[in-house]
Design an enzyme around this catalytic site. Structure first.
Site, PDB file in Angstrom:
ATOM      1  CG  ASN A   8      -1.795   1.150   1.364  1.00  0.00           C
ATOM      2  OD1 ASN A   8      -1.362   2.265   1.140  1.00  0.00           O
ATOM      3  ND2 ASN A   8      -3.038   0.942   1.731  1.00  0.00           N
ATOM      4  NE  ARG A  19       7.418  21.472   3.478  1.00  0.00           N
ATOM      5  CZ  ARG A  19       8.735  21.689   3.438  1.00  0.00           C
ATOM      6  NH1 ARG A  19       9.366  21.689   2.298  1.00  0.00           N
ATOM      7  NH2 ARG A  19       9.394  21.882   4.547  1.00  0.00           N
ATOM      8  CG  HIS A  51      -3.485   9.057   1.602  1.00  0.00           C
ATOM      9  ND1 HIS A  51      -4.357   8.359   0.833  1.00  0.00           N
ATOM     10  CD2 HIS A  51      -3.665   8.628   2.885  1.00  0.00           C
ATOM     11  CE1 HIS A  51      -5.040   7.530   1.602  1.00  0.00           C
ATOM     12  NE2 HIS A  51      -4.656   7.678   2.868  1.00  0.00           N
ATOM     13  CD  GLU A  71      -6.984  -0.257   1.360  1.00  0.00           C
ATOM     14  OE1 GLU A  71      -7.090   0.831   1.958  1.00  0.00           O
ATOM     15  OE2 GLU A  71      -6.167  -1.111   1.673  1.00  0.00           O
ATOM     16  CG  HIS A 192      -5.425  -1.467   9.650  1.00  0.00           C
ATOM     17  ND1 HIS A 192      -5.738  -0.489   8.739  1.00  0.00           N
ATOM     18  CD2 HIS A 192      -5.226  -0.836  10.819  1.00  0.00           C
ATOM     19  CE1 HIS A 192      -5.751   0.676   9.352  1.00  0.00           C
ATOM     20  NE2 HIS A 192      -5.445   0.499  10.610  1.00  0.00           N
ATOM     21  N   GLY A 193      -1.987  -2.383  10.141  1.00  0.00           N
ATOM     22  CA  GLY A 193      -1.109  -2.324  11.309  1.00  0.00           C
ATOM     23  C   GLY A 193      -0.047  -3.406  11.341  1.00  0.00           C
ATOM     24  N   GLY A 214       1.185  -1.274   4.387  1.00  0.00           N
ATOM     25  CA  GLY A 214       1.576   0.040   3.899  1.00  0.00           C
ATOM     26  C   GLY A 214       2.474   0.819   4.835  1.00  0.00           C
ATOM     27  CG  HIS A 215       2.228   3.689   8.842  1.00  0.00           C
ATOM     28  ND1 HIS A 215       3.010   3.464   9.950  1.00  0.00           N
ATOM     29  CD2 HIS A 215       2.127   5.035   8.714  1.00  0.00           C
ATOM     30  CE1 HIS A 215       3.357   4.623  10.474  1.00  0.00           C
ATOM     31  NE2 HIS A 215       2.834   5.599   9.752  1.00  0.00           N
TER      32      HIS A 215
HETATM   33  N1  PXP Z   1      -5.805  -3.101   4.244  1.00  0.00           N
HETATM   34  C1  PXP Z   1      -6.807  -2.197   4.331  1.00  0.00           C
HETATM   35  C2  PXP Z   1      -8.187  -2.614   3.920  1.00  0.00           C
HETATM   36  C3  PXP Z   1      -6.555  -0.874   4.753  1.00  0.00           C
HETATM   37  O1  PXP Z   1      -7.568   0.020   4.832  1.00  0.00           O
HETATM   38  C4  PXP Z   1      -5.229  -0.505   5.049  1.00  0.00           C
HETATM   39  C5  PXP Z   1      -4.920   0.916   5.416  1.00  0.00           C
HETATM   40  O2  PXP Z   1      -5.176   1.754   4.334  1.00  0.00           O
HETATM   41  C6  PXP Z   1      -4.218  -1.476   4.926  1.00  0.00           C
HETATM   42  C7  PXP Z   1      -4.541  -2.774   4.543  1.00  0.00           C
HETATM   43  C8  PXP Z   1      -2.780  -1.166   5.204  1.00  0.00           C
HETATM   44  O3  PXP Z   1      -2.631  -0.827   6.563  1.00  0.00           O
HETATM   45  P1  PXP Z   1      -1.238  -0.300   7.084  1.00  0.00           P
HETATM   46  O4  PXP Z   1      -0.937   0.982   6.380  1.00  0.00           O
HETATM   47  O5  PXP Z   1      -1.466  -0.138   8.555  1.00  0.00           O
HETATM   48  O6  PXP Z   1      -0.215  -1.360   6.762  1.00  0.00           O
END
Ligand code: PXP
Length: 240
Positions: A8, A19, A51, A71, A192-193, A214-215
């Protein structure tokens, strides 16, 4: 079986938007992620465009070599965008304007009839539909009734567990949900996370075929690339 990795790239766009520059471009990052082995590129087009921008999506549709997973919230605006764009898959997520990031899964049970029209429209256009849900049997059963192909299990509570007992409890919940979803004929994803510490236990769940992360990857890139970035700037200043 190896777990597929969806990268992601939203938070590359977060840095750009901070910026209003042209860089760093999530499109370039997506290509780099693919060169490094990503199996899918995931982006969340939010209603407030904090974003990812519509322009990113248009270019990604042209350039992604693997699979493009969009998403989005199940709104008329987003469904129109998805149908016009034709990503490989859409993951429907709940979205609140004031949230920092997606909080909790979609309540498929409560919104089953409204979601049916959205899922049908997307699937009729040959877009694979995934529902982002909490690890709960009732949500999985509702997703099955809608006939979608994929559920993505929300791993946020697992990732936020701050003691061993909660960590184990949340892991078991995800394992049970993954088993139930796979037994119902759904492809199982999760995300997620997830980070470099907590991902291994999730990747070890055999029913989970795909993780979207992603993060933590973007945060890691800042650290592993920082020294080189400083050196390159130093080089531009010339020797003294
Ligand atoms: N999967 C879904 C459905 C999400 O909404 C997100 C966050 O946008 C992610 C995965 C990725 O999460 P993270 O950025 O915490 O890794």
């Amino acid at each position: 079986m190896r777990t597929r990795l969806g990268v992601n790239v939203d938070h590359v766009a977060t840095i750009r938007q901070a910026r209003g520059t042209r860089y760093p471009d999530p499109v370039t990052t997506a290509a780099m992620a693919e060169l490094a082995g990503a199996d899918q590129i995931t982006v969340h087009l939010r209603e407030d465009r904090r974003h990812i921008q519509d322009r990113d999506l248009r270019i990604l549709k042209e350039t992604v070599q693997t699979r493009l997973n969009l998403e989005m919230a199940a709104t008329d605006e987003m469904v129109g965008i998805a149908l016009a764009l034709g990503p490989d898959s859409v993951t429907l997520v709940p979205e609140k304007r004031e949230e920092q990031t997606t909080e909790g899964g979609l309540d498929v049970v409560a919104q089953e009839s409204a979601l049916r029209a959205v899922c049908d429209a997307l699937m009729d256009a040959d877009i694979v539909v995934s529902l982002f849900i909490d690890p709960e049997t009732a949500q999985i059963d509702a997703a099955s009734r809608l006939g979608v192909q994929v559920v993505e299990i929300h791993t946020g509570d697992y990732a936020e567990a701050d003691d061993d007992e909660t960590h184990e409890d949340e892991l078991r919940r995800i394992e049970r949900a993954a088993e139930h979803a796979a037994a119902s004929g759904l492809v199982v994803a999760a995300g997620h996370g997830l980070d470099y510490v907590n991902v291994a236990d999730i990747a070890a769940i055999p029913e989970i075929e795909e993780l979207n992360i992603g993060h933590s990857i973007v945060a890691r890139a800042v650290l592993v690339g920082f020294e080189r970035a400083v050196r390159e700037m130093k080089d531009l200043l010339g020797a003294r």
